[in-house]
Design an enzyme around this catalytic site. Structure first.
Site, PDB file in Angstrom:
ATOM      1  N   GLN A  78       0.845  -1.197   0.000  1.00 21.97           N
ATOM      2  CA  GLN A  78       0.000   0.000   0.000  1.00 21.97           C
ATOM      3  C   GLN A  78       0.876   1.241   0.000  1.00 21.97           C
ATOM      4  O   GLN A  78       1.258   1.753   1.055  1.00 21.97           O
ATOM      5  CB  GLN A  78      -0.945   0.006   1.198  1.00 21.97           C
ATOM      6  N   PHE A  79       1.169   1.741  -1.205  1.00 28.11           N
ATOM      7  CA  PHE A  79       2.052   2.899  -1.319  1.00 28.11           C
ATOM      8  C   PHE A  79       1.441   4.148  -0.682  1.00 28.11           C
ATOM      9  O   PHE A  79       2.159   5.072  -0.301  1.00 28.11           O
ATOM     10  CB  PHE A  79       2.426   3.157  -2.785  1.00 28.11           C
ATOM     11  N   THR A  80       0.128   4.178  -0.509  1.00 23.12           N
ATOM     12  CA  THR A  80      -0.509   5.368   0.058  1.00 23.12           C
ATOM     13  C   THR A  80      -0.130   5.585   1.524  1.00 23.12           C
ATOM     14  O   THR A  80      -0.354   6.670   2.060  1.00 23.12           O
ATOM     15  CB  THR A  80      -2.039   5.335  -0.093  1.00 23.12           C
TER      16      THR A  80
END
Length: 150
Positions: A78-80
Site C-alpha cells: 500500500q504505497f498510500t
C-alpha cells in the site's frame, strides 16, 4: 518501511471479485515502502512482526505472539501509507519508493516472514486495484515504522 498491523480473526484480498490471498487468525499487514528503504529496514520488520505479543493468553493478557499461536498473515502492498499530507488537500506520494524497488522489498519481507516460521503468509498482488476485507479482532492496530526500530 511503514507497516500497519491489524490483529484479525480473518482477512482476504480480492482482485476482480476473486480472492487472491487470505488468512485466518493472525495479522493483516498493510506495507508501504519509502524511498531509501533497504533490506535492513525489512529485516527490522521481519524480526519484530512475528514476535509482537498482542494475542491474549489464558489470563486475557496480550502476552502471546503470532508465532506462539500459529497465527497466519496476509500482507498487502500500500504505497498510500507513504502519503505526505502536509500541504494542500491532495496527498503527495513522492516519498514512495519506485515500484521496482518497492516490489522487491515487499517480496523480501514476505519471504522473511515465511522463513521466520509464520505458519502461513499470503499476499495481494503488487500494484493491483484490490479490495481488502477483514475482521479486526479487538480492535488491535499497531503502526510500525522501520526507522523507529532498533
Amino acid at each position: 518501511m511503514i507497516a500497519v498491523i491489524q490483529r484479525v480473526s480473518g482477512a482476504d484480498v480480492k482482485i476482480d471479485n476473486k480472492i487472491v490471498g487470505s488468512c485466518s487468525k493472525g495479522f493483516m499487514i498493510l506495507l508501504g515502502v519509502v524511498q531509501g528503504d533497504t533490506k535492513a529496514e525489512a529485516d527490522k520488520l521481519i524480526k519484530k512482526i512475528p514476535n509482537l505479543r498482542i494475542f491474549e493468553d489464558e489470563n486475557g493478557k496480550m502476552n502471546l505472539s503470532a508465532l506462539e499461536i500459529g497465527g497466519e498473515m496476509l500482507v498487502v502492498s500500500q504505497f498510500t501509507l507513504c502519503a505526505d499530507c502536509s500541504h494542500g488537500r491532495r496527498p503527495s506520494f513522492t516519498s514512495s519508493a519506485p515500484p521496482e524497488e518497492a516490489n522487491a522489498l515487499y517480496e523480501y519481507l514476505v519471504a522473511g516472514l515465511k522463513a521466520a516460521g509464520v505458519s502461513r503468509v499470503e499476499t495481494g498482488e503488487f500494484g493491483a486495484d484490490m479490495q481488502v476485507s477483514l475482521i479486526n479482532d479487538g480492535p488491535v492496530t499497531i503502526i510500525l515504522d522501520s526507522k523507529d526500530l532498533k
